[in-house]
Enzyme design. Structure first.
Site: not given
Length: 410
Positions: A381, A385
């Site tokens: 992450h 995204d």
């Protein structure tokens, strides 16, 4: 005259190695290019051949010893007068010598996996007939020979017979009430796998998203063309090729998935090198298919098949397992229905495939039975995204459910 036996040059990222097996004892005759010792690194098993004919001299470093590059581990002495070492081939026999040794299943012509299977079964290479190229012995030949020997034994004697190949990690059968434990050293490969997996879980912001894929369209397409495909390309058409091609197209559309973090910089790769997780006796290895954007379905299937064979025989090279911008793991071959794959650093994502099962699904307001597969995408992450990860996985779903999109680049 004495010839030194030294550890080969190790890859830049590997500091030391472990001596696994000496295939000769001190005083045994050896031939030039015959494998003398197997040395295990974090990723591959390296075979050290004899540099000349002679007799194995003193073994300086025994099995289980940690060694470094170019370290002296033994020596080859000149054959004593009288010819203790095997005589050189006559000129008119030289061309036939390699084939004869291979047909006989000589140890110098077999892989580490084959030699391990022979040792476990208590067999000599000459006891088993090879089915490989030029009569080369394979692990499957040994297993088949052991199975045939077991069938040939009288049924009455079966209960008293000892197993042909006992596992090194198996526990002995003991009386009820006894509690037995056995400790075995962790292999370097297994230790390296543990280290990398732990590092991935601690040093990345890993998250997993899921989806499911209706495999009916591709299964129908494969059933229609599988015989012609195999006849034309000499390889079977499986699920991995369509998923690798779909992943390649999705990587083009979502460059963050195909990127990696290097310090404070993000490296975007203008090529698709996809690693395929392969299970072997030594543990999980991930050989890499280079430039999959230029590969056909047949190229992918052939390369995966070659890597799988090399993994079974312990023949994968370090170059074949380094690099990679993305990884695909297929736990479905073992029956896994759903899992969360762990990242393969420094890559930013990994795709997990699973078993295909007939399940009821709602299509156009009706409940129908379709062959469905759950897929999972674990991603870092810090660089990817959630929107991009979901879109990437959805792209793979759309391409696999409608394979014509790959053909027509849609």
């Amino acid at each position: 005259m004495t010839s030194e036996i030294k550890v080969p040059t190790l890859p830049e990222s590997i500091a030391d190695a472990l001596i696994v097996t000496w295939h000769k004892k001190e005083g045994d005759p050896v031939r030039r290019d015959e494998v003398l010792v197997d040395i295990e690194t974090d990723k591959v098993v390296m075979e050290v051949p004899a540099s000349e004919d002679g007799v194995l001299g003193k073994i300086i470093e025994g099995e289980g010893t940690t060694v470094s590059a170019h370290q002296l581990i033994g020596s080859i002495e000149a054959a004593p007068a009288g010819g203790a070492a095997p005589a050189a081939s006559k000129p008119d026999e030289a061309a036939e010598a390699p084939a004869t040794e291979s047909e006989a299943g000589g140890a110098g012509q077999t892989s580490p996996a084959v030699r391990k299977a022979l040792t476990a079964a208590g067999l000599q290479a000459s006891d088993v007939k090879g089915s490989g190229k030029n009569g080369r012995l394979t692990k499957g030949d040994v297993e088949q020979h052991v199975a045939e020997l077991a069938k040939a034994k009288p049924a009455a004697a079966a209960p008293a017979a000892k197993p042909a190949a006992a596992s090194t990690t198996a526990l002995p059968i003991v009386a009820d009430g006894e509690r037995v434990e056995k400790r075995v050293p962790m292999s370097r490969l297994r230790a390296r796998i543990a280290e990398r997996l732990l590092s991935a879980s601690q040093n990345t912001a890993m998250l997993t998203t899921f989806n499911e894929i209706d495999m009916s369209a591709f299964i129908a397409l494969r059933n229609q063309y599988k015989d012609r495909f195999e006849k034309s390309h000499g390889v079977k058409l499986g699920f991995m090729s369509i998923f690798l091609k779909a992943s390649t197209e999705a990587l083009k559309r979502y460059p963050d998935i195909n990127a990696s973090i290097d310090g404070d910089e993000v490296v975007y790769h203008g090529y698709c090198d996809i690693g395929v997780a392969v299970s072997s006796e030594r543990g999980l290895v991930v050989p890499v298919l280079r430039n999959t954007e230029h590969m056909s379905l047949a190229d992918v299937e052939k390369t995966i098949g070659l890597y799988a064979e090399k993994a079974r025989d312990g023949k994968l090279s370090l170059d074949e397992m380094t690099g990679g911008t993305f990884t695909v793991s297929n736990g479905g071959v073992f029956g896994s229905l759903l899992s969360t794959p762990i990242l393969n650093p420094p890559q930013s994502a990994i795709l997990g495939m699973h078993a295909t099962q007939d399940r009821p699904v709602a299509i156009n307001g009706e409940v129908v039975i379709r062959p469905m597969m759950y897929v999972a995408l674990s991603y870092d992450h810090r660089i990817v995204d959630g929107k991009g990860a979901v879109g990437f996985l959805k792209t793979i779903k759309e391409l696999v459910e409608d394979p014509a999109r790959i053909v027509f680049d849609l």
